[in-house]
Design a protein around this motif. Sequence first.
Motif, PDB file in Angstrom:
ATOM      1  N   THR A  32      41.937  46.067  24.686  1.00 21.04           N
ATOM      2  CA  THR A  32      41.886  46.218  26.626  1.00 21.04           C
ATOM      3  C   THR A  32      40.527  44.690  27.304  1.00 21.04           C
ATOM      4  OG1 THR A  32      41.887  48.401  26.106  1.00 21.04           O
ATOM      5  CG2 THR A  32      41.200  47.969  28.295  1.00 21.04           C
ATOM      6  N   PHE A  33      40.158  44.088  26.818  1.00 21.88           N
ATOM      7  CA  PHE A  33      39.739  43.134  27.245  1.00 21.88           C
ATOM      8  C   PHE A  33      40.643  41.825  27.544  1.00 21.88           C
ATOM      9  CE2 PHE A  33      37.341  39.460  27.318  1.00 21.88           C
ATOM     10  CZ  PHE A  33      36.272  39.440  28.109  1.00 21.88           C
ATOM     11  N   PHE A  34      41.796  41.298  26.945  1.00 24.35           N
ATOM     12  CA  PHE A  34      42.322  41.047  26.157  1.00 24.35           C
ATOM     13  C   PHE A  34      43.851  41.590  27.307  1.00 24.35           C
ATOM     14  CE2 PHE A  34      40.171  39.133  22.281  1.00 24.35           C
ATOM     15  CZ  PHE A  34      40.068  37.850  23.095  1.00 24.35           C
ATOM     16  N   ALA A  35      44.028  42.073  27.305  1.00 28.19           N
ATOM     17  CA  ALA A  35      45.108  42.782  28.165  1.00 28.19           C
ATOM     18  C   ALA A  35      44.677  42.257  30.143  1.00 28.19           C
ATOM     19  CB  ALA A  35      45.159  44.003  28.608  1.00 28.19           C
ATOM     20  N   ALA A  36      43.700  43.004  30.032  1.00 29.00           N
ATOM     21  CA  ALA A  36      43.038  42.588  31.326  1.00 29.00           C
ATOM     22  C   ALA A  36      42.275  41.713  31.780  1.00 29.00           C
ATOM     23  CB  ALA A  36      41.245  43.880  31.336  1.00 29.00           C
ATOM     24  N   SER A  37      42.262  40.505  30.994  1.00 25.64           N
ATOM     25  CA  SER A  37      42.392  38.963  31.127  1.00 25.64           C
ATOM     26  C   SER A  37      43.792  38.463  31.770  1.00 25.64           C
ATOM     27  CB  SER A  37      41.791  38.639  30.081  1.00 25.64           C
ATOM     28  OG  SER A  37      40.118  38.893  30.131  1.00 25.64           O
ATOM     29  N   PHE A  38      44.629  38.927  30.616  1.00 25.97           N
ATOM     30  CA  PHE A  38      45.930  38.591  31.403  1.00 25.97           C
ATOM     31  C   PHE A  38      46.247  38.911  31.925  1.00 25.97           C
ATOM     32  CE2 PHE A  38      50.634  38.327  29.972  1.00 25.97           C
ATOM     33  CZ  PHE A  38      50.410  36.436  29.731  1.00 25.97           C
ATOM     34  N   ILE A  39      46.245  39.902  32.415  1.00 19.62           N
ATOM     35  CA  ILE A  39      46.876  40.590  33.803  1.00 19.62           C
ATOM     36  C   ILE A  39      45.573  39.741  35.316  1.00 19.62           C
ATOM     37  CG2 ILE A  39      45.665  43.069  35.537  1.00 19.62           C
ATOM     38  CD1 ILE A  39      46.449  44.285  33.303  1.00 19.62           C
ATOM     39  N   ILE A  40      44.434  38.956  34.460  1.00 18.46           N
ATOM     40  CA  ILE A  40      43.421  38.735  36.422  1.00 18.46           C
ATOM     41  C   ILE A  40      44.456  37.347  36.286  1.00 18.46           C
ATOM     42  CG2 ILE A  40      41.543  37.590  36.869  1.00 18.46           C
ATOM     43  CD1 ILE A  40      40.543  40.279  35.562  1.00 18.46           C
ATOM     44  N   LEU A  41      44.788  36.869  34.758  1.00 20.33           N
ATOM     45  CA  LEU A  41      44.933  35.347  34.963  1.00 20.33           C
ATOM     46  C   LEU A  41      46.415  35.150  35.790  1.00 20.33           C
ATOM     47  CD1 LEU A  41      45.100  32.505  34.052  1.00 20.33           C
ATOM     48  CD2 LEU A  41      46.024  33.148  32.029  1.00 20.33           C
ATOM     49  N   ILE A  42      47.269  36.178  35.901  1.00 16.32           N
ATOM     50  CA  ILE A  42      48.351  35.601  35.949  1.00 16.32           C
ATOM     51  C   ILE A  42      48.333  36.703  37.125  1.00 16.32           C
ATOM     52  CG2 ILE A  42      50.757  36.923  37.047  1.00 16.32           C
ATOM     53  CD1 ILE A  42      51.187  37.447  33.667  1.00 16.32           C
ATOM     54  N   SER A  43      47.672  37.279  37.995  1.00 13.93           N
ATOM     55  CA  SER A  43      46.960  37.777  39.640  1.00 13.93           C
ATOM     56  C   SER A  43      46.437  36.911  39.879  1.00 13.93           C
ATOM     57  CB  SER A  43      46.878  39.200  39.488  1.00 13.93           C
ATOM     58  OG  SER A  43      45.221  38.784  39.593  1.00 13.93           O
ATOM     59  N   LEU A  44      45.660  36.091  39.864  1.00  9.75           N
ATOM     60  CA  LEU A  44      44.996  34.419  40.557  1.00  9.75           C
ATOM     61  C   LEU A  44      46.014  33.234  40.796  1.00  9.75           C
ATOM     62  CD1 LEU A  44      41.530  34.755  38.748  1.00  9.75           C
ATOM     63  CD2 LEU A  44      42.317  35.069  41.358  1.00  9.75           C
ATOM     64  N   THR A  45      46.722  33.305  39.117  1.00 15.92           N
ATOM     65  CA  THR A  45      47.889  32.294  39.208  1.00 15.92           C
ATOM     66  C   THR A  45      48.598  32.510  40.711  1.00 15.92           C
ATOM     67  OG1 THR A  45      47.665  32.159  37.064  1.00 15.92           O
ATOM     68  CG2 THR A  45      50.056  30.800  37.740  1.00 15.92           C
ATOM     69  N   LEU A  46      49.215  34.089  40.227  1.00 13.54           N
ATOM     70  CA  LEU A  46      50.116  33.938  41.653  1.00 13.54           C
ATOM     71  C   LEU A  46      50.074  34.027  43.381  1.00 13.54           C
ATOM     72  CD1 LEU A  46      52.552  37.321  40.455  1.00 13.54           C
ATOM     73  CD2 LEU A  46      52.938  35.232  40.903  1.00 13.54           C
ATOM     74  N   VAL A  47      48.583  34.350  42.994  1.00 12.74           N
ATOM     75  CA  VAL A  47      47.989  34.182  44.703  1.00 12.74           C
ATOM     76  C   VAL A  47      48.054  32.560  45.478  1.00 12.74           C
ATOM     77  CG1 VAL A  47      45.644  34.054  45.950  1.00 12.74           C
ATOM     78  CG2 VAL A  47      46.329  36.296  44.411  1.00 12.74           C
ATOM     79  N   LEU A  48      47.512  31.674  44.025  1.00 11.46           N
ATOM     80  CA  LEU A  48      47.330  30.216  44.459  1.00 11.46           C
ATOM     81  C   LEU A  48      48.499  29.867  44.647  1.00 11.46           C
ATOM     82  CD1 LEU A  48      44.939  27.889  44.330  1.00 11.46           C
ATOM     83  CD2 LEU A  48      46.085  28.251  41.837  1.00 11.46           C
ATOM     84  N   VAL A  49      49.326  29.950  43.904  1.00 14.24           N
ATOM     85  CA  VAL A  49      51.193  29.135  44.376  1.00 14.24           C
ATOM     86  C   VAL A  49      51.440  30.110  45.114  1.00 14.24           C
ATOM     87  CG1 VAL A  49      53.497  29.501  43.423  1.00 14.24           C
ATOM     88  CG2 VAL A  49      51.642  29.045  41.769  1.00 14.24           C
ATOM     89  N   CYS A  50      51.543  31.237  46.257  1.00 14.37           N
ATOM     90  CA  CYS A  50      51.638  32.063  46.736  1.00 14.37           C
ATOM     91  C   CYS A  50      50.816  31.230  48.575  1.00 14.37           C
ATOM     92  CB  CYS A  50      51.949  33.153  47.408  1.00 14.37           C
ATOM     93  SG  CYS A  50      53.174  33.806  46.163  1.00 14.37           S
ATOM     94  N   THR A  51      50.225  30.645  47.795  1.00 16.54           N
ATOM     95  CA  THR A  51      48.969  29.725  49.448  1.00 16.54           C
ATOM     96  C   THR A  51      49.713  28.815  49.296  1.00 16.54           C
ATOM     97  OG1 THR A  51      47.486  31.654  47.843  1.00 16.54           O
ATOM     98  CG2 THR A  51      46.988  29.853  49.830  1.00 16.54           C
ATOM     99  N   ILE A  52      49.499  28.258  47.994  1.00 13.76           N
ATOM    100  CA  ILE A  52      49.672  26.634  47.955  1.00 13.76           C
ATOM    101  C   ILE A  52      51.122  26.434  48.862  1.00 13.76           C
ATOM    102  CG2 ILE A  52      50.399  24.985  46.594  1.00 13.76           C
ATOM    103  CD1 ILE A  52      48.491  25.574  44.894  1.00 13.76           C
ATOM    104  N   LYS A  53      52.693  27.682  48.700  1.00 15.79           N
ATOM    105  CA  LYS A  53      53.336  27.518  49.046  1.00 15.79           C
ATOM    106  C   LYS A  53      53.838  27.816  50.592  1.00 15.79           C
ATOM    107  CE  LYS A  53      56.981  29.632  45.466  1.00 15.79           C
ATOM    108  NZ  LYS A  53      57.446  30.257  45.421  1.00 15.79           N
ATOM    109  N   MET A  54      52.896  28.204  50.996  1.00 14.40           N
ATOM    110  CA  MET A  54      52.575  28.640  52.911  1.00 14.40           C
ATOM    111  C   MET A  54      52.114  27.630  53.457  1.00 14.40           C
ATOM    112  SD  MET A  54      50.825  32.983  52.047  1.00 14.40           S
ATOM    113  CE  MET A  54      51.681  33.080  54.685  1.00 14.40           C
ATOM    114  N   ILE A  55      50.859  27.159  52.566  1.00 16.00           N
ATOM    115  CA  ILE A  55      50.550  25.876  53.141  1.00 16.00           C
ATOM    116  C   ILE A  55      51.421  24.424  53.057  1.00 16.00           C
ATOM    117  CG2 ILE A  55      48.576  23.608  52.996  1.00 16.00           C
ATOM    118  CD1 ILE A  55      46.496  26.713  51.718  1.00 16.00           C
TER     119      ILE A  55
END
Length: 81
Positions: free
Chosen positions: A42-65
């Motif tokens: 559960t810990f590694f699955a949650a860490s993976f979910i957090i990693l992917i979601s933070l990456t998507l937020v960062l990528v979409c924000t950079i595209k918008m900028i």
Amino acid sequence: MKYLWWIAQILCILISLFFLVFGVDLIRGAYNLNDPFSFIMTFFAASFIILISLTLVLVCTIKMIRVYRRLKPSQVQADRS
């Protein structure tokens, strides 16, 4: 049509933020598990979910900028004319 891209990017950020909150909640819930195997999985699955979601937020924000910076000079030139 041009506003559809902005709406899609904002929607992507909102969905990613939802999964970020879900991942944080999941990682907090992992600490209440008694079985070590379930905790690790559960810990590694949650860490993976957090990693992917933070990456998507960062990528979409950079595209918008980047798109905003490209549109900004052309709008300034259009206002001067």
